[in-house]
Design an enzyme around this catalytic site. Structure first.
Site, short mmCIF file in Angstrom:
data_model
loop_
_atom_site.label_atom_id
_atom_site.label_comp_id
_atom_site.label_asym_id
_atom_site.label_seq_id
_atom_site.Cartn_x
_atom_site.Cartn_y
_atom_site.Cartn_z
N GLU A 137 0.64 -1.09 -0.17
CA GLU A 137 -0.30 0.04 -0.07
C GLU A 137 1.06 0.94 -0.38
O GLU A 137 0.47 2.44 0.09
CB GLU A 137 -0.91 0.56 0.71
CG GLU A 137 -1.84 -1.36 1.37
CD GLU A 137 -3.06 -1.43 0.79
OE1 GLU A 137 -2.99 -0.71 -0.70
OE2 GLU A 137 -3.77 -2.55 0.78
N TYR A 181 -14.74 14.45 20.34
CA TYR A 181 -13.64 13.95 20.19
C TYR A 181 -13.77 13.47 18.13
O TYR A 181 -12.78 13.57 17.59
CB TYR A 181 -12.61 12.76 20.73
CG TYR A 181 -12.48 14.19 21.93
CD1 TYR A 181 -10.99 14.27 21.87
CD2 TYR A 181 -12.90 14.61 23.18
CE1 TYR A 181 -11.09 14.88 22.83
CE2 TYR A 181 -13.20 15.32 24.31
CZ TYR A 181 -11.30 15.53 24.07
OH TYR A 181 -11.36 16.42 25.57
#
Ligand SMILES: [Zn+2]
Length: 214
Positions: A75, A121
């Site tokens: 990747e 958050y």
């Protein structure tokens, strides 16, 4: 080797072991990278994140060519695409987290904003999650799609595969990945029940106070 590179190598091994130990990725899946002054460090292909060794990490030049260490993750292209599109990104975390992969399979997700703003958050660390369609792992088209999406966001989810997050540091990117995994879990528990989310005003206020820096 500079002391900052030695610190970066130790940090990759520490964060990889921590993510693996706590179940954020499994087997030999997931890969991490950090930007150096003159290139990149990446986890090697086939490496388990709980068995990383500082001296075996893949060191790439600014063009993405292997300079030393083992061959990089397959990747590598998506990591490089993220860095090219986001000059302030210092680290990239790509995982195969169970809950975020499960999220990516749900019908009717908004591909531009795949998770509701359940918590402050989530808004502060992830923001707006871009859902990318399926591509085979390591495919050149996958890296192209990540580079395009990264023009607009540091947080994306590859359908049938897993999340990719950039940060101003490796710890920041890992924190964002954990927050995404947690929020995907919340969505799998309560999504579709018409539950309350932060309002658009509350979300906009958080985005103003805590702008994403990577
Ligand atoms: Zn992957």
């Amino acid at each position: 080797m500079s002391s900052s590179e030695a610190t970066a190598r130790a940090g990759l091994c520490r964060v990889g072991a921590s993510l693996h130990a706590r179940g954020y990725t499994h087997g030999a899946t997931g890969n991490l990278s950090v930007r150096l002054e003159d290139g990149f460090l990446m986890t090697p292909t086939g490496a388990r994140l709980d068995e990383l060794r500082p001296e075996r990490l893949s060191r790439l030049d600014v063009q993405g060519r292997l300079e030393s260490g083992e061959p990089p993750t397959k990747e590598a292209g998506l990591h490089l695409a993220m860095y090219r599109s986001r000059p302030r990104a210092q680290a990239v975390v790509h995982l195969h987290g169970t809950d975020s992969v499960a999220l990516s399979l749900l019908p009717d997700l908004d591909p531009a904003d795949a998770l509701p703003p359940y918590t402050a958050y989530y808004v502060m660390r992830v923001g707006r999650l871009k859902l990318l369609p399926y591509f085979p792992p390591g495919d050149a088209a996958l890296a192209l799609a990540v580079g395009e999406a990264a023009q607009h966001t540091h947080a994306m989810l590859l359908a049938h595969h897993g999340p990719v997050l950039a940060g101003r540091s490796l710890d920041a990117a890992a924190d964002a990945a954990e927050e995404l995994e947690q929020t995907a879990r919340i969505h799998l528990r309560v999504g579709g029940r018409g539950c309350r989310c932060l309002s658009s005003t509350e979300r906009a206020e958080l985005e103003r106070r805590f702008p994403h820096e990577a």
